[in-house]
Design a protein around this motif. Sequence first.
Motif, PDB file in Angstrom:
ATOM      1  N   LEU A 284       0.573  -0.744   0.061  1.00  0.00           N
ATOM      2  CA  LEU A 284       0.616   0.141  -0.308  1.00  0.00           C
ATOM      3  C   LEU A 284       0.777   1.517  -0.134  1.00  0.00           C
ATOM      4  CD1 LEU A 284      -2.957   0.769   0.262  1.00  0.00           C
ATOM      5  CD2 LEU A 284      -2.721   1.210   2.804  1.00  0.00           C
ATOM      6  N   HIS A 285       0.845   1.793  -0.963  1.00  0.00           N
ATOM      7  CA  HIS A 285       1.724   3.355  -0.897  1.00  0.00           C
ATOM      8  C   HIS A 285       0.645   4.636  -0.265  1.00  0.00           C
ATOM      9  CE1 HIS A 285       3.955   6.363  -3.120  1.00  0.00           C
ATOM     10  NE2 HIS A 285       4.304   6.602  -2.311  1.00  0.00           N
ATOM     11  N   CYS A 286       0.655   5.344   0.813  1.00  0.00           N
ATOM     12  CA  CYS A 286      -0.185   6.626   1.087  1.00  0.00           C
ATOM     13  C   CYS A 286       0.819   7.648   0.750  1.00  0.00           C
ATOM     14  CB  CYS A 286      -0.420   6.147   1.916  1.00  0.00           C
ATOM     15  SG  CYS A 286      -1.267   7.169   2.779  1.00  0.00           S
ATOM     16  N   ARG A 287       0.660   8.915  -0.001  1.00  0.00           N
ATOM     17  CA  ARG A 287       1.013   9.605  -0.149  1.00  0.00           C
ATOM     18  C   ARG A 287       0.266  10.988   0.675  1.00  0.00           C
ATOM     19  NH1 ARG A 287      -1.116   7.892  -4.690  1.00  0.00           N
ATOM     20  NH2 ARG A 287      -2.574   9.204  -4.539  1.00  0.00           N
ATOM     21  N   ARG A 288      -0.369  10.029   1.988  1.00  0.00           N
ATOM     22  CA  ARG A 288      -0.720  11.603   3.034  1.00  0.00           C
ATOM     23  C   ARG A 288      -0.210  11.126   4.029  1.00  0.00           C
ATOM     24  NH1 ARG A 288      -6.998  12.219   5.996  1.00  0.00           N
ATOM     25  NH2 ARG A 288      -6.296  13.551   7.018  1.00  0.00           N
ATOM     26  N   LEU A 289       0.594  12.294   4.322  1.00  0.00           N
ATOM     27  CA  LEU A 289       1.183  12.087   5.332  1.00  0.00           C
ATOM     28  C   LEU A 289       1.175  12.490   6.934  1.00  0.00           C
ATOM     29  CD1 LEU A 289       4.745  13.442   3.714  1.00  0.00           C
ATOM     30  CD2 LEU A 289       4.307  11.325   3.823  1.00  0.00           C
ATOM     31  N   ASP A 290      -0.025  12.335   6.699  1.00  0.00           N
ATOM     32  CA  ASP A 290      -0.622  13.262   8.224  1.00  0.00           C
ATOM     33  C   ASP A 290      -2.128  12.585   8.621  1.00  0.00           C
ATOM     34  OD1 ASP A 290      -2.291  14.576   6.214  1.00  0.00           O
ATOM     35  OD2 ASP A 290      -2.733  16.232   7.049  1.00  0.00           O
ATOM     36  N   CYS A 291      -2.082  11.420   8.245  1.00  0.00           N
ATOM     37  CA  CYS A 291      -3.133  10.274   8.234  1.00  0.00           C
ATOM     38  C   CYS A 291      -2.891   9.678   9.665  1.00  0.00           C
ATOM     39  CB  CYS A 291      -2.963   9.579   7.224  1.00  0.00           C
ATOM     40  SG  CYS A 291      -4.487   8.313   7.419  1.00  0.00           S
ATOM     41  N   ASP A 292      -4.047   9.936  10.063  1.00  0.00           N
ATOM     42  CA  ASP A 292      -4.590   9.454  11.663  1.00  0.00           C
ATOM     43  C   ASP A 292      -4.682   7.484  11.528  1.00  0.00           C
ATOM     44  OD1 ASP A 292      -3.301  11.563  13.291  1.00  0.00           O
ATOM     45  OD2 ASP A 292      -5.933  12.334  12.886  1.00  0.00           O
ATOM     46  N   ASN A 293      -4.605   6.988  10.847  1.00  0.00           N
ATOM     47  CA  ASN A 293      -5.214   6.152  10.802  1.00  0.00           C
ATOM     48  C   ASN A 293      -4.006   5.309  11.082  1.00  0.00           C
ATOM     49  OD1 ASN A 293      -7.336   3.559  10.593  1.00  0.00           O
ATOM     50  ND2 ASN A 293      -6.254   3.659   7.533  1.00  0.00           N
ATOM     51  N   TRP A 294      -2.695   4.610  10.513  1.00  0.00           N
ATOM     52  CA  TRP A 294      -1.653   4.685  10.833  1.00  0.00           C
ATOM     53  C   TRP A 294      -0.431   4.652  11.768  1.00  0.00           C
ATOM     54  CZ3 TRP A 294       2.274   7.575   8.591  1.00  0.00           C
ATOM     55  CH2 TRP A 294       1.976   8.010   8.122  1.00  0.00           C
ATOM     56  N   GLN A 295       0.260   3.977  12.151  1.00  0.00           N
ATOM     57  CA  GLN A 295       1.569   4.292  13.178  1.00  0.00           C
ATOM     58  C   GLN A 295       2.505   3.311  12.457  1.00  0.00           C
ATOM     59  OE1 GLN A 295       0.398   2.053  16.565  1.00  0.00           O
ATOM     60  NE2 GLN A 295      -0.898   3.712  17.624  1.00  0.00           N
ATOM     61  N   THR A 296       3.563   3.891  12.515  1.00  0.00           N
ATOM     62  CA  THR A 296       5.053   3.520  11.711  1.00  0.00           C
ATOM     63  C   THR A 296       6.402   4.176  12.676  1.00  0.00           C
ATOM     64  OG1 THR A 296       5.944   5.749  11.446  1.00  0.00           O
ATOM     65  CG2 THR A 296       4.333   4.762   9.841  1.00  0.00           C
ATOM     66  N   GLU A 297       7.016   2.556  12.080  1.00  0.00           N
ATOM     67  CA  GLU A 297       8.326   2.791  12.361  1.00  0.00           C
ATOM     68  C   GLU A 297       9.152   2.290  11.197  1.00  0.00           C
ATOM     69  OE1 GLU A 297      10.966  -1.582  14.089  1.00  0.00           O
ATOM     70  OE2 GLU A 297       8.405  -0.932  14.557  1.00  0.00           O
ATOM     71  N   GLU A 298      10.810   2.972  10.683  1.00  0.00           N
ATOM     72  CA  GLU A 298      11.368   2.942  10.142  1.00  0.00           C
ATOM     73  C   GLU A 298      12.204   1.087  10.149  1.00  0.00           C
ATOM     74  OE1 GLU A 298      14.021   6.614   9.254  1.00  0.00           O
ATOM     75  OE2 GLU A 298      12.366   7.955   9.490  1.00  0.00           O
ATOM     76  N   VAL A 299      12.236   1.458   8.886  1.00  0.00           N
ATOM     77  CA  VAL A 299      13.560  -0.430   8.656  1.00  0.00           C
ATOM     78  C   VAL A 299      14.857   0.271   7.483  1.00  0.00           C
ATOM     79  CG1 VAL A 299      11.638  -2.158   8.774  1.00  0.00           C
ATOM     80  CG2 VAL A 299      11.871  -0.863   7.125  1.00  0.00           C
ATOM     81  N   ALA A 300      15.638  -0.383   7.697  1.00  0.00           N
ATOM     82  CA  ALA A 300      16.673  -0.221   6.759  1.00  0.00           C
ATOM     83  C   ALA A 300      16.663  -0.110   6.415  1.00  0.00           C
ATOM     84  CB  ALA A 300      17.727  -0.780   7.755  1.00  0.00           C
ATOM     85  N   GLU A 301      15.748  -0.486   4.425  1.00  0.00           N
ATOM     86  CA  GLU A 301      15.406  -1.246   3.544  1.00  0.00           C
ATOM     87  C   GLU A 301      15.094   0.139   2.890  1.00  0.00           C
ATOM     88  OE1 GLU A 301      13.742  -5.223   2.518  1.00  0.00           O
ATOM     89  OE2 GLU A 301      13.006  -4.234   4.321  1.00  0.00           O
ATOM     90  N   THR A 302      16.080   0.837   1.218  1.00  0.00           N
ATOM     91  CA  THR A 302      15.701   1.738   0.400  1.00  0.00           C
ATOM     92  C   THR A 302      14.843   0.958  -0.531  1.00  0.00           C
ATOM     93  OG1 THR A 302      17.023   2.775   2.216  1.00  0.00           O
ATOM     94  CG2 THR A 302      16.234   3.840  -0.052  1.00  0.00           C
ATOM     95  N   PRO A 303      13.891   2.020  -0.712  1.00  0.00           N
ATOM     96  CA  PRO A 303      12.995   1.240  -2.022  1.00  0.00           C
ATOM     97  C   PRO A 303      13.637   1.759  -3.369  1.00  0.00           C
ATOM     98  CG  PRO A 303      11.756   2.654  -1.243  1.00  0.00           C
ATOM     99  CD  PRO A 303      12.467   2.416  -0.704  1.00  0.00           C
ATOM    100  N   ARG A 304      13.788   1.047  -4.308  1.00  0.00           N
ATOM    101  CA  ARG A 304      14.512   1.226  -5.534  1.00  0.00           C
ATOM    102  C   ARG A 304      13.753   2.412  -6.620  1.00  0.00           C
ATOM    103  NH1 ARG A 304      17.146  -2.971  -9.244  1.00  0.00           N
ATOM    104  NH2 ARG A 304      19.223  -2.556  -7.380  1.00  0.00           N
TER     105      ARG A 304
END
Length: 67
Positions: A41-61
Amino acid sequence: MKNEDTRLKIVRLLEPSLCLSCRYASIATVEMENGTSRRMLHCRRLDCDNWQTEEVAETPRSIQEES
């Protein structure tokens, strides 16, 4: 194809059904640096209250959104 200068984030959706009808969300094929591809799922809304995130070390090409 869209190149991404970003880190992937592990996302926990609070209400997954909301994303299915959201205009900011789309299913995308994400190509990883190691050459593998994943559908995400690709979300373009950075201020959404519907999700919680945690950064990981992978970078997409690249991220290819499906229409």
